[in-house]
Design an enzyme around this catalytic site. Structure first.
Site, PDB file in Angstrom:
ATOM      1  N   GLU A 126      52.652  15.251 -13.869  1.00  0.00           N
ATOM      2  CA  GLU A 126      51.481  14.370 -13.852  1.00  0.00           C
ATOM      3  C   GLU A 126      50.771  14.505 -15.187  1.00  0.00           C
ATOM      4  O   GLU A 126      51.104  15.364 -16.006  1.00  0.00           O
ATOM      5  CB  GLU A 126      50.545  14.739 -12.702  1.00  0.00           C
ATOM      6  CG  GLU A 126      51.148  14.468 -11.344  1.00  0.00           C
ATOM      7  CD  GLU A 126      50.190  14.709 -10.203  1.00  0.00           C
ATOM      8  OE1 GLU A 126      50.004  13.789  -9.410  1.00  0.00           O
ATOM      9  OE2 GLU A 126      49.624  15.810 -10.107  1.00  0.00           O
ATOM     10  N   HIS A 242      39.195   9.041 -11.162  1.00  0.00           N
ATOM     11  CA  HIS A 242      40.647   8.845 -11.191  1.00  0.00           C
ATOM     12  C   HIS A 242      40.915   7.512 -11.867  1.00  0.00           C
ATOM     13  O   HIS A 242      40.303   6.503 -11.521  1.00  0.00           O
ATOM     14  CB  HIS A 242      41.236   8.861  -9.778  1.00  0.00           C
ATOM     15  CG  HIS A 242      42.717   9.074  -9.801  1.00  0.00           C
ATOM     16  ND1 HIS A 242      43.579   8.095 -10.212  1.00  0.00           N
ATOM     17  CD2 HIS A 242      43.474  10.146  -9.507  1.00  0.00           C
ATOM     18  CE1 HIS A 242      44.819   8.561 -10.162  1.00  0.00           C
ATOM     19  NE2 HIS A 242      44.775   9.805  -9.746  1.00  0.00           N
ATOM     20  N   ARG A 288      43.309  12.831 -17.393  1.00  0.00           N
ATOM     21  CA  ARG A 288      42.587  11.767 -16.692  1.00  0.00           C
ATOM     22  C   ARG A 288      41.372  11.247 -17.442  1.00  0.00           C
ATOM     23  O   ARG A 288      41.092  10.050 -17.407  1.00  0.00           O
ATOM     24  CB  ARG A 288      42.118  12.302 -15.341  1.00  0.00           C
ATOM     25  CG  ARG A 288      43.255  12.443 -14.421  1.00  0.00           C
ATOM     26  CD  ARG A 288      42.831  12.832 -13.063  1.00  0.00           C
ATOM     27  NE  ARG A 288      44.057  12.861 -12.283  1.00  0.00           N
ATOM     28  CZ  ARG A 288      44.178  13.451 -11.135  1.00  0.00           C
ATOM     29  NH1 ARG A 288      43.154  14.074 -10.592  1.00  0.00           N
ATOM     30  NH2 ARG A 288      45.313  13.423 -10.486  1.00  0.00           N
ATOM     31  N   HIS A 349      36.451  10.627  -8.110  1.00  0.00           N
ATOM     32  CA  HIS A 349      37.588  11.275  -7.453  1.00  0.00           C
ATOM     33  C   HIS A 349      37.347  12.743  -7.146  1.00  0.00           C
ATOM     34  O   HIS A 349      37.599  13.216  -6.039  1.00  0.00           O
ATOM     35  CB  HIS A 349      38.801  11.129  -8.374  1.00  0.00           C
ATOM     36  CG  HIS A 349      40.079  11.630  -7.802  1.00  0.00           C
ATOM     37  ND1 HIS A 349      40.561  11.195  -6.587  1.00  0.00           N
ATOM     38  CD2 HIS A 349      40.989  12.521  -8.275  1.00  0.00           C
ATOM     39  CE1 HIS A 349      41.716  11.800  -6.343  1.00  0.00           C
ATOM     40  NE2 HIS A 349      41.991  12.614  -7.341  1.00  0.00           N
ATOM     41  N   ARG A 384      39.376  18.361 -14.672  1.00  0.00           N
ATOM     42  CA  ARG A 384      40.410  19.028 -13.876  1.00  0.00           C
ATOM     43  C   ARG A 384      41.798  18.513 -14.241  1.00  0.00           C
ATOM     44  O   ARG A 384      42.018  17.303 -14.317  1.00  0.00           O
ATOM     45  CB  ARG A 384      40.143  18.738 -12.403  1.00  0.00           C
ATOM     46  CG  ARG A 384      41.208  19.242 -11.470  1.00  0.00           C
ATOM     47  CD  ARG A 384      40.908  18.776 -10.057  1.00  0.00           C
ATOM     48  NE  ARG A 384      41.121  17.359  -9.905  1.00  0.00           N
ATOM     49  CZ  ARG A 384      42.016  16.817  -9.077  1.00  0.00           C
ATOM     50  NH1 ARG A 384      42.792  17.578  -8.343  1.00  0.00           N
ATOM     51  NH2 ARG A 384      42.137  15.515  -8.982  1.00  0.00           N
TER      52      ARG A 384
HETATM   53  C1  FAD Z   1      42.888  10.437  -2.441  1.00  0.00           C
HETATM   54  C2  FAD Z   1      42.926  11.837  -3.016  1.00  0.00           C
HETATM   55  C3  FAD Z   1      44.093  12.329  -3.571  1.00  0.00           C
HETATM   56  C4  FAD Z   1      44.133  13.629  -4.104  1.00  0.00           C
HETATM   57  N1  FAD Z   1      45.320  14.122  -4.573  1.00  0.00           N
HETATM   58  C5  FAD Z   1      45.378  15.423  -4.977  1.00  0.00           C
HETATM   59  C6  FAD Z   1      46.612  16.009  -5.343  1.00  0.00           C
HETATM   60  O1  FAD Z   1      47.652  15.375  -5.295  1.00  0.00           O
HETATM   61  N2  FAD Z   1      46.607  17.315  -5.736  1.00  0.00           N
HETATM   62  C7  FAD Z   1      45.470  18.076  -5.792  1.00  0.00           C
HETATM   63  O2  FAD Z   1      45.535  19.252  -6.163  1.00  0.00           O
HETATM   64  N3  FAD Z   1      44.284  17.528  -5.426  1.00  0.00           N
HETATM   65  C8  FAD Z   1      44.216  16.238  -5.008  1.00  0.00           C
HETATM   66  N4  FAD Z   1      43.015  15.708  -4.622  1.00  0.00           N
HETATM   67  C9  FAD Z   1      41.831  16.569  -4.619  1.00  0.00           C
HETATM   68  C10 FAD Z   1      41.924  17.521  -3.434  1.00  0.00           C
HETATM   69  O3  FAD Z   1      42.377  16.820  -2.315  1.00  0.00           O
HETATM   70  C11 FAD Z   1      40.588  18.161  -3.117  1.00  0.00           C
HETATM   71  O4  FAD Z   1      39.965  18.633  -4.261  1.00  0.00           O
HETATM   72  C12 FAD Z   1      40.784  19.341  -2.173  1.00  0.00           C
HETATM   73  O5  FAD Z   1      41.506  18.913  -1.064  1.00  0.00           O
HETATM   74  C13 FAD Z   1      39.465  19.922  -1.741  1.00  0.00           C
HETATM   75  O6  FAD Z   1      39.697  20.829  -0.690  1.00  0.00           O
HETATM   76  P1  FAD Z   1      38.481  21.523   0.031  1.00  0.00           P
HETATM   77  O7  FAD Z   1      39.046  22.348   1.113  1.00  0.00           O
HETATM   78  O8  FAD Z   1      37.608  22.151  -0.964  1.00  0.00           O
HETATM   79  O9  FAD Z   1      37.627  20.292   0.621  1.00  0.00           O
HETATM   80  P2  FAD Z   1      38.041  19.213   1.713  1.00  0.00           P
HETATM   81  O10 FAD Z   1      39.485  19.130   1.890  1.00  0.00           O
HETATM   82  O11 FAD Z   1      37.321  17.956   1.392  1.00  0.00           O
HETATM   83  O12 FAD Z   1      37.431  19.821   3.040  1.00  0.00           O
HETATM   84  C14 FAD Z   1      36.044  19.860   3.245  1.00  0.00           C
HETATM   85  C15 FAD Z   1      35.783  20.101   4.705  1.00  0.00           C
HETATM   86  O13 FAD Z   1      34.379  20.325   4.905  1.00  0.00           O
HETATM   87  C16 FAD Z   1      33.933  19.526   5.961  1.00  0.00           C
HETATM   88  N5  FAD Z   1      32.504  19.272   5.795  1.00  0.00           N
HETATM   89  C17 FAD Z   1      31.872  18.588   4.815  1.00  0.00           C
HETATM   90  N6  FAD Z   1      30.541  18.571   5.045  1.00  0.00           N
HETATM   91  C18 FAD Z   1      30.334  19.273   6.183  1.00  0.00           C
HETATM   92  C19 FAD Z   1      29.184  19.583   6.952  1.00  0.00           C
HETATM   93  N7  FAD Z   1      27.941  19.162   6.629  1.00  0.00           N
HETATM   94  N8  FAD Z   1      29.334  20.315   8.072  1.00  0.00           N
HETATM   95  C20 FAD Z   1      30.570  20.725   8.460  1.00  0.00           C
HETATM   96  N9  FAD Z   1      31.696  20.435   7.799  1.00  0.00           N
HETATM   97  C21 FAD Z   1      31.577  19.720   6.663  1.00  0.00           C
HETATM   98  C22 FAD Z   1      34.796  18.279   5.879  1.00  0.00           C
HETATM   99  O14 FAD Z   1      34.756  17.570   7.075  1.00  0.00           O
HETATM  100  C23 FAD Z   1      36.143  18.930   5.594  1.00  0.00           C
HETATM  101  O15 FAD Z   1      36.705  19.458   6.754  1.00  0.00           O
HETATM  102  C24 FAD Z   1      42.963  14.417  -4.096  1.00  0.00           C
HETATM  103  C25 FAD Z   1      41.785  13.915  -3.539  1.00  0.00           C
HETATM  104  C26 FAD Z   1      41.753  12.636  -3.000  1.00  0.00           C
HETATM  105  C27 FAD Z   1      40.484  12.134  -2.391  1.00  0.00           C
END
Ligand code: FAD
Length: 538
Positions: A126, A242, A288, A349, A384
């Site tokens: 990528e 993005h 990006r 993003h 990032r």
């Molecule tokens: C479309 C898309 C494609 C992507 N592709 C990639 C990729 O290919 N590779 C990569 O490395 N990254 C990618 N990313 C980025 C990556 O997905 C995220 O940065 C990563 O998943 C974040 O993980 P996390 O566990 O920190 O947060 P999240 O996965 O967002 O989890 C957050 C959690 O907290 C919960 N939450 C939020 N607020 C509250 C609240 N007030 N009370 C209780 N629960 C709450 C949510 O419901 C969720 O369960 C992508 C992102 C998107 C949107």
């Protein structure tokens, strides 16, 4: 005036629950943290929506890790540092990169099926990566497959309890320690959860923009709650856009993965000209920030609301095999990705800024740990590198789980409720159209806090947001849309303030009035002012 807690509660009126470790968020960071906690400790994972709803579940491209004999840790480290525009912490980058292969192997052990080629893991490339090092699953649905496996694993682990539909309103603090959280559950109302240690893994804040790849859960609640609790936040000006988000009316801003350019797709303007080779030697595979900024400039120069992705010169069978999800969505708008030009433009993003954490995931508040997109760990700097964020969630999730468990194991078995309460006189006059303010905020952020910024636009955004804050933050809401709006406004204010302060261009922060990078003054973090001086406490 803003209040320390979003809602009022008291120890006598609000039910209590006691737990060893509370994890807020069920994305990759939260569940990875929970899975690291030994059986002797009880873990409660709360998430505000269905367990399956997280940014993690929508990840397409994959997870970066040095897995090929042609690649070296040093390459991945250098690529990450180069993308980060001088603000990454080298020690953190090294730690994350070196742990990547083990973390990916753990996912495989827990049942994730990554795509293979000739009996080996298939690796793609990528933007910003010098080598093929991205593992992916189901073609372009990596997040879905990884989260399927990790959710199943967590659900089968006896000491982990998963609660969906549980909205975390605020972190409870007592004598400068985090002691749990106040949450709201349907049919039950408010609940005080007292925890020996709390891990915040509530993800990002893409919903602060009208155009975003993020699902509706990404409203920055955890960042705002940590801010109200007094934790340090930094780098809030750095929202990554993005470059390639599908731009078709009614498409809900679907992401076209960077891996599409990794497989050789071109970017063309409305006249069919391929413009990236004139801008960067890496052309479409530049990082990006470079690609998103080039697209916005091209849109302005050609006076067109989008540019186009072109895959028509690539092998048709490969395109359909590698990108079945993108193919399906584009088909639903009458676009054939093997033939048609795909209209795209940048969308919000990934939030690089957030709650400051150290290498183990400690925040600046005792008893509070944080992992994943909610944090600023020093991995991403000002931009990032693609596919490093699921990895960050894994590495820091595991570190938080380990660290929180070690501390919790040293604390006395029984917890008691502390004499905490929240009382304020909410402004209640008149009804508010929450959806209208939310839409106005999200549109204003695109207009003034988008890919390109300047002082005049940022000051206008600040005036608008300050005005809304005055009457929205003074109220008490009783439902999710109201709480989310309060959090979005809090985050937007911090983002705009930080963007105004950083008078230079670096990484994803492009100021048209300060177009140069200024290392002498700005090779440092912008730390958000404490809430007491910014929003006075009630
Ligand atoms: C479309 C898309 C494609 C992507 N592709 C990639 C990729 O290919 N590779 C990569 O490395 N990254 C990618 N990313 C980025 C990556 O997905 C995220 O940065 C990563 O998943 C974040 O993980 P996390 O566990 O920190 O947060 P999240 O996965 O967002 O989890 C957050 C959690 O907290 C919960 N939450 C939020 N607020 C509250 C609240 N007030 N009370 C209780 N629960 C709450 C949510 O419901 C969720 O369960 C992508 C992102 C998107 C949107």
């Amino acid at each position: 005036m803003a209040h320390r807690y979003l809602v009022q509660f008291g120890p006598k009126q609000t039910p209590h629950l006691f737990i060893d470790i509370l994890v807020i968020g069920a994305g990759i960071a939260g569940l990875r943290a929970a899975l690291e906690i030994p059986q002797g400790l009880d873990v409660l994972v709360v998430t505000k929506d269905k367990i399956q709803q997280s940014n993690s579940a929508y990840a397409q491209g994959g997870i970066a890790g040095v897995l090929s004999p042609e690649d070296r840790f040093e390459n991945h480290i250098e690529d990450t540092l180069r993308a980060g525009g001088g603000l990454c912490h080298r020690d953190i980058v090294e730690k994350v990169v070196r742990e990547a292969p083990d973390q990916i192997n753990d996912l495989i052990r827990w049942g994730t099926h990554f795509d293979e080629e000739d009996g080996h893991l298939a690796l793609t490339r990528e933007g910003g990566h010098s080598h093929r090092r991205i593992v992916h699953a189901l073609g372009d649905a990596t997040g879905y497959e990884v989260m399927r496996a990790i959710i199943e694993r967590a659900a089968q682990t006896p000491n982990i309890t998963l609660w969906g539909d549980t909205f975390t309103l605020d972190l409870l603090t007592h004598e400068d320690r985090c002691v749990g959280a106040v949450v709201s559950r349907p049919g039950q109302g408010l609940l005080l959860i007292w925890a020996k240690q709390t891990i915040l893994a509530s993800g990002g804040a893409g919903m602060v923009y009208r155009e975003t790849t993020n699902p509706p859960v990404a409203t920055g609640d955890g960042m705002a709650a940590a801010y109200r609790a007094g934790a340090e936040l930094r780098d809030m000006e750095f929202m990554q856009f993005h470059p390639t988000v599908l731009y078709v009316a009614g498409s809900s801003r679907f992401l076209i993965s960077e891996a599409v350019r990794g497989e050789g797709a071109y970017l063309r303007d409305r006249h069919g000209k391929r413009f990236m080779p004139d801008i960067d030697p890496r052309a479409e595979l530049a990082p990006r920030d470079v690609v998103a900024q080039a697209i916005v400039r091209r849109m302005e120069e050609t006076r067109h609301p989008n540019v186009y992705l072109d895959l028509s010169h690539l092998d048709k069978a490969l395109v359909q095999r590698r990108f079945p999800g993108i193919d399906k969505v584009c088909k639903s708008f009458g676009l054939d990705i093997t033939r048609d030009q795909i209209p795209i433009r940048p969308g919000a993003h990934y939030m690089m800024g957030g709650v400051t954490v150290d290498a183990e995931g400690h925040t600046t508040i005792a008893g509070l740990w944080a992992a994943g997109e909610v944090t600023s760990s020093g991995l991403h700097g000002a931009n990032r590198l693609a596919s490093n964020s699921l990895l960050e969630g894994l590495v820091f999730g595991a570190a938080c789980g380990r660290g929180a468990a070690a501390v919790a194991a040293t604390l006395p078995d029984s917890l008691t409720a502390l004499p905490l309460q929240s009382r304020f006189a909410p402004e209640t006059e008149g009804t508010l159209d929450v959806a209208d303010i939310t839409n106005s905020l999200r549109s204003g952020m695109v207009r003034h806090m988008g890919v390109m910024r300047d002082r005049a636009g940022l000051e206008q955004a600040q005036r608008d947001v300050d005005f809304w804050c005055r009457y929205v933050l003074a109220r008490e809401f009783h439902d999710r849309p109201g709480w989310e709006l309060q959090n979005l406004l809090t985050i937007a204010r911090l983002m705009i303030q930080s963007a105004l302060l950083r008078e230079e261009s670096r990484g994803v922060h492009l100021r048209s009035d300060y177009s140069q990078r200024d290392d002498a003054t700005w090779q440092r973090h912008v730390v958000c002012p404490a809430m007491t001086s910014h929003f006075p406490l009630a």
